[in-house]
Scaffold this motif. Structure first.
Motif, PDB file in Angstrom:
ATOM      1  N   VAL A  30      -4.904   1.204  -2.600  1.00  0.00           N
ATOM      2  CA  VAL A  30      -4.616   0.186  -3.536  1.00  0.00           C
ATOM      3  C   VAL A  30      -4.073   1.042  -5.038  1.00  0.00           C
ATOM      4  CG1 VAL A  30      -5.336  -1.744  -5.127  1.00  0.00           C
ATOM      5  CG2 VAL A  30      -6.362  -1.415  -2.854  1.00  0.00           C
ATOM      6  N   VAL A  31      -2.821   0.459  -5.101  1.00  0.00           N
ATOM      7  CA  VAL A  31      -2.254   1.047  -6.495  1.00  0.00           C
ATOM      8  C   VAL A  31      -2.330   0.085  -7.668  1.00  0.00           C
ATOM      9  CG1 VAL A  31      -0.119   2.034  -7.492  1.00  0.00           C
ATOM     10  CG2 VAL A  31      -0.495   2.448  -5.084  1.00  0.00           C
ATOM     11  N   GLU A  32      -3.032   0.248  -8.702  1.00  0.00           N
ATOM     12  CA  GLU A  32      -3.181  -0.790  -9.553  1.00  0.00           C
ATOM     13  C   GLU A  32      -2.061  -0.949 -10.327  1.00  0.00           C
ATOM     14  OE1 GLU A  32      -7.007  -0.456 -11.716  1.00  0.00           O
ATOM     15  OE2 GLU A  32      -8.067  -0.288  -9.566  1.00  0.00           O
ATOM     16  N   ALA A  33      -0.904  -1.294  -9.916  1.00  0.00           N
ATOM     17  CA  ALA A  33       0.233  -1.796 -10.522  1.00  0.00           C
ATOM     18  C   ALA A  33       1.207  -2.505  -9.792  1.00  0.00           C
ATOM     19  CB  ALA A  33       1.318  -0.361 -10.488  1.00  0.00           C
ATOM     20  N   PRO A  34       2.010  -3.546 -10.418  1.00  0.00           N
ATOM     21  CA  PRO A  34       2.591  -4.476  -9.497  1.00  0.00           C
ATOM     22  C   PRO A  34       3.558  -3.833  -8.466  1.00  0.00           C
ATOM     23  CG  PRO A  34       3.067  -4.819 -11.891  1.00  0.00           C
ATOM     24  CD  PRO A  34       2.316  -3.647 -11.700  1.00  0.00           C
ATOM     25  N   VAL A  35       3.478  -4.965  -7.299  1.00  0.00           N
ATOM     26  CA  VAL A  35       4.332  -4.578  -6.120  1.00  0.00           C
ATOM     27  C   VAL A  35       5.988  -3.844  -6.574  1.00  0.00           C
ATOM     28  CG1 VAL A  35       5.565  -5.331  -3.973  1.00  0.00           C
ATOM     29  CG2 VAL A  35       3.171  -5.877  -4.472  1.00  0.00           C
ATOM     30  N   GLU A  36       6.496  -4.632  -7.529  1.00  0.00           N
ATOM     31  CA  GLU A  36       7.663  -4.288  -7.898  1.00  0.00           C
ATOM     32  C   GLU A  36       8.083  -2.939  -8.645  1.00  0.00           C
ATOM     33  OE1 GLU A  36       6.220  -7.139  -9.145  1.00  0.00           O
ATOM     34  OE2 GLU A  36       7.031  -8.328  -7.543  1.00  0.00           O
ATOM     35  N   ARG A  37       6.926  -2.438  -9.217  1.00  0.00           N
ATOM     36  CA  ARG A  37       6.721  -1.065  -9.749  1.00  0.00           C
ATOM     37  C   ARG A  37       6.735   0.069  -8.789  1.00  0.00           C
ATOM     38  NH1 ARG A  37       3.046   0.909 -14.047  1.00  0.00           N
ATOM     39  NH2 ARG A  37       4.312   2.672 -14.617  1.00  0.00           N
ATOM     40  N   VAL A  38       5.822  -0.363  -8.025  1.00  0.00           N
ATOM     41  CA  VAL A  38       5.499   0.726  -6.688  1.00  0.00           C
ATOM     42  C   VAL A  38       6.559   0.854  -5.863  1.00  0.00           C
ATOM     43  CG1 VAL A  38       3.936   0.919  -4.898  1.00  0.00           C
ATOM     44  CG2 VAL A  38       2.788   0.049  -6.804  1.00  0.00           C
ATOM     45  N   ALA A  39       7.279  -0.342  -5.643  1.00  0.00           N
ATOM     46  CA  ALA A  39       8.416  -0.425  -4.705  1.00  0.00           C
ATOM     47  C   ALA A  39       9.760   0.476  -5.246  1.00  0.00           C
ATOM     48  CB  ALA A  39       9.111  -1.862  -4.459  1.00  0.00           C
ATOM     49  N   GLY A  40       9.696   0.406  -6.675  1.00  0.00           N
ATOM     50  CA  GLY A  40      10.728   1.063  -7.478  1.00  0.00           C
ATOM     51  C   GLY A  40      10.510   2.379  -7.344  1.00  0.00           C
ATOM     52  N   LEU A  41       9.215   2.989  -7.234  1.00  0.00           N
ATOM     53  CA  LEU A  41       9.073   4.485  -6.910  1.00  0.00           C
ATOM     54  C   LEU A  41       9.239   4.768  -5.387  1.00  0.00           C
ATOM     55  CD1 LEU A  41       8.135   7.206  -7.989  1.00  0.00           C
ATOM     56  CD2 LEU A  41       5.780   6.359  -7.490  1.00  0.00           C
ATOM     57  N   LEU A  42       8.567   4.009  -4.543  1.00  0.00           N
ATOM     58  CA  LEU A  42       8.391   4.520  -3.265  1.00  0.00           C
ATOM     59  C   LEU A  42       9.808   3.924  -2.318  1.00  0.00           C
ATOM     60  CD1 LEU A  42       4.533   3.728  -2.419  1.00  0.00           C
ATOM     61  CD2 LEU A  42       5.731   5.924  -3.057  1.00  0.00           C
ATOM     62  N   LEU A  43      10.361   2.991  -2.666  1.00  0.00           N
ATOM     63  CA  LEU A  43      11.366   2.585  -1.782  1.00  0.00           C
ATOM     64  C   LEU A  43      12.984   2.957  -2.475  1.00  0.00           C
ATOM     65  CD1 LEU A  43      10.019  -1.088  -0.810  1.00  0.00           C
ATOM     66  CD2 LEU A  43       9.774   1.306   0.325  1.00  0.00           C
TER      67      LEU A  43
ATOM     68  N   ALA B  69      -0.113   9.135 -10.599  1.00  0.00           N
ATOM     69  CA  ALA B  69       0.047   9.810 -11.567  1.00  0.00           C
ATOM     70  C   ALA B  69       1.399   9.478 -11.963  1.00  0.00           C
ATOM     71  CB  ALA B  69       0.207  11.214 -11.116  1.00  0.00           C
ATOM     72  N   GLU B  70       2.404   9.320 -11.350  1.00  0.00           N
ATOM     73  CA  GLU B  70       3.649   9.202 -11.769  1.00  0.00           C
ATOM     74  C   GLU B  70       3.802   7.688 -12.348  1.00  0.00           C
ATOM     75  OE1 GLU B  70       7.953   9.994 -11.978  1.00  0.00           O
ATOM     76  OE2 GLU B  70       6.103  11.328 -11.100  1.00  0.00           O
ATOM     77  N   LEU B  71       2.949   6.651 -12.085  1.00  0.00           N
ATOM     78  CA  LEU B  71       2.941   5.359 -12.622  1.00  0.00           C
ATOM     79  C   LEU B  71       2.201   5.319 -13.489  1.00  0.00           C
ATOM     80  CD1 LEU B  71       3.570   3.047  -9.467  1.00  0.00           C
ATOM     81  CD2 LEU B  71       5.303   4.086 -10.903  1.00  0.00           C
ATOM     82  N   GLY B  72       1.107   6.132 -13.824  1.00  0.00           N
ATOM     83  CA  GLY B  72       0.196   6.094 -14.953  1.00  0.00           C
ATOM     84  C   GLY B  72      -0.598   5.141 -14.737  1.00  0.00           C
ATOM     85  N   CYS B  73      -1.090   5.025 -13.558  1.00  0.00           N
ATOM     86  CA  CYS B  73      -2.229   3.862 -13.240  1.00  0.00           C
ATOM     87  C   CYS B  73      -3.341   4.667 -12.105  1.00  0.00           C
ATOM     88  CB  CYS B  73      -1.517   2.751 -12.551  1.00  0.00           C
ATOM     89  SG  CYS B  73      -0.734   3.197 -10.824  1.00  0.00           S
ATOM     90  N   ARG B  74      -4.351   3.599 -11.761  1.00  0.00           N
ATOM     91  CA  ARG B  74      -5.548   3.834 -11.121  1.00  0.00           C
ATOM     92  C   ARG B  74      -4.895   3.842  -9.519  1.00  0.00           C
ATOM     93  NH1 ARG B  74     -11.159   1.971 -13.396  1.00  0.00           N
ATOM     94  NH2 ARG B  74     -10.899   0.744 -11.413  1.00  0.00           N
ATOM     95  N   VAL B  75      -5.632   4.496  -8.804  1.00  0.00           N
ATOM     96  CA  VAL B  75      -5.408   4.244  -7.213  1.00  0.00           C
ATOM     97  C   VAL B  75      -6.752   4.439  -6.634  1.00  0.00           C
ATOM     98  CG1 VAL B  75      -2.928   5.309  -7.211  1.00  0.00           C
ATOM     99  CG2 VAL B  75      -4.820   6.790  -6.817  1.00  0.00           C
ATOM    100  N   SER B  76      -6.827   4.012  -5.474  1.00  0.00           N
ATOM    101  CA  SER B  76      -8.055   3.897  -4.781  1.00  0.00           C
ATOM    102  C   SER B  76      -7.884   3.853  -3.124  1.00  0.00           C
ATOM    103  CB  SER B  76      -9.031   2.933  -4.932  1.00  0.00           C
ATOM    104  OG  SER B  76      -8.363   1.384  -4.887  1.00  0.00           O
ATOM    105  N   LEU B  77      -8.469   4.813  -2.529  1.00  0.00           N
ATOM    106  CA  LEU B  77      -8.099   5.062  -1.150  1.00  0.00           C
ATOM    107  C   LEU B  77      -9.207   4.052  -0.485  1.00  0.00           C
ATOM    108  CD1 LEU B  77      -6.708   6.777   1.191  1.00  0.00           C
ATOM    109  CD2 LEU B  77      -8.741   8.383   0.867  1.00  0.00           C
TER     110      LEU B  77
END
Length: 151
Positions: A14-27, A139-147
């Motif tokens: 889980v990336v604690e950021a909106p899908v649009e923000r994560v998509a903007g980085l990963l896609l 780190a790139e998005l400045g948010c928490r993540v959890s495996l």
């Protein structure tokens, strides 16, 4: 794009950021050198992307892969059998990121496990690599993540 082949392992985070923000980085994928701002999951591999807009060839040192990008998917396929998929989905905490490794061999599919030592260690290696990517995303998005627990 639908998944192909046989699922070998899956890990989730889980990336604690909106899908649009994560998509903007990963896609974010375009022709040119791979790096932090282009095909982020493969930034450490180096290489250059050609093609587009939704199907590319990644020429990296020692190998080439096909990279596909869609609304919620980044997939890389190379070699005889390998396909790795990253999918994004909404999650109450932000974005669920799912990584799957698939066997997409079209011929001699039965031989893939033999050649790969019956995939000993594939799950832990995939989980470890995914954990590193997840940390990089955080780190790139400045948010928490959890495996999350893998399947």
């Amino acid at each position: 794009m639908t998944s192909a082949g046989t699922l070998l392992c899956e890990v989730r985070g889980v990336v604690e950021a909106p899908v649009e923000r994560v998509a903007g980085l990963l896609l974010r994928v375009r022709p040119g050198p791979v790096g932090r701002d282009n095909c982020f999951p493969f930034a450490d591999h180096g290489g250059t992307l050609t093609g587009g807009p939704d199907r590319f060839v990644l020429a990296a040192p020692g190998h080439a892969m096909t990279v596909e990008v869609g609304r919620d998917l980044l997939a890389a396929q190379g070699g005889w059998w390998y396909r790795g998929e990253y999918r994004l989905a909404p999650d109450p905490a932000g974005t669920l990121l799912v990584h799957q490794v698939r066997n997409v061999a079209e011929s001699l599919r039965w031989g893939v496990p033999l050649v790969n030592g019956f995939f000993r260690g594939l799950g832990p290696r995939t989980r470890d690599g995914f954990a590193v990517l997840l940390d990089r995303v955080g780190a790139e998005l400045g948010c928490r993540v959890s495996l999350l627990d893998g399947r």
